[in-house]
Design an enzyme around this catalytic site. Sequence first.
Site, PDB file in Angstrom:
ATOM      1  N   HIS A 192       0.809  -1.209   0.000  1.00  0.00           N
ATOM      2  CA  HIS A 192       0.000   0.000   0.000  1.00  0.00           C
ATOM      3  C   HIS A 192       0.849   1.269   0.000  1.00  0.00           C
ATOM      4  CE1 HIS A 192       0.866   0.671   4.310  1.00  0.00           C
ATOM      5  NE2 HIS A 192       0.755  -0.650   4.414  1.00  0.00           N
ATOM      6  N   ASP A 193       0.364   2.267  -0.734  1.00  0.00           N
ATOM      7  CA  ASP A 193       0.924   3.621  -0.738  1.00  0.00           C
ATOM      8  C   ASP A 193       2.326   3.705  -1.346  1.00  0.00           C
ATOM      9  OD1 ASP A 193      -1.333   4.874   0.805  1.00  0.00           O
ATOM     10  OD2 ASP A 193      -0.603   3.495   2.340  1.00  0.00           O
ATOM     11  N   GLY A 250       5.013  -1.058   2.836  1.00  0.00           N
ATOM     12  CA  GLY A 250       4.233   0.133   2.534  1.00  0.00           C
ATOM     13  C   GLY A 250       5.066   1.397   2.421  1.00  0.00           C
TER      14      GLY A 250
END
Length: 259
Positions: A121-122, A139
């Site tokens: 994520h991200d 992340g």
Amino acid sequence: MTGIDARAVVSSSARLGSGVRVGPFATIGDDVELGDGCVVHAHAAVEGPAQFGRENEFYPFSCVGSAPQDRKYHGETTRLEAGDRNVFREYVSVNRGTPGGGGLTRIGGDNLILAYAHIAHDCVIGSHTLFVNGATLAGHVRVEDHATVGAFCPVHQFCRIGRYAYIAANTVITQDVLPYSKTVAPRETRCYGVNSIGLEREGFSRERIAAIEKAFRLLLKSRLNTTQAVERMRAELGDSEDVGILLRFIESAERGIVK
């Protein structure tokens, strides 16, 4: 494979461009946008919200656009965005963003992501990168253009991989990796110098490579500390655009750099 196989599952809210092909038992979830010429092979899963450019290819059992693996995520609407001509090989997984990270995972174009690689994520991925089998990003990692992350390399949260960097297989990354560098971990993670062969293949002139190599000698092989080396690099090589990129990368590092 032509068109959409009758055995595929395509959400009514998905938007498919011209010439998109979807194989048997593939799934395309809600709010997925696939640009012209994308290919989703059998058993691949593309989830959303997600937007992809032209001619992306999803191989069997890849799972791209799934929810983030984060305990703080509770079903909020977040996104994945990717450019053109990315290749997601077998069992690749790519997660959407989280609210705490801006809600967006972003991938550029012309990236080759080999089997079992993971982008969490991200993360922000540039263009023309290579993720070798089993490369794993935690992340909030940033990977700049033309970087190579070797097989089975785990990269710690919030680290950055500089442009044209080469990370050899099985190297554990817990700090930022310098642009243009070759980073290997036979026993301990350290920078072994300039990725000169890779730069030659990318069309760098001998003069550009020589300036980068001189900068690395000051940084890695002199008796100067990092601050002193940066001052010398700026004084002696300030006219080099590549060295300028290297200096800005070093000075903005928040987790230190691999040396």
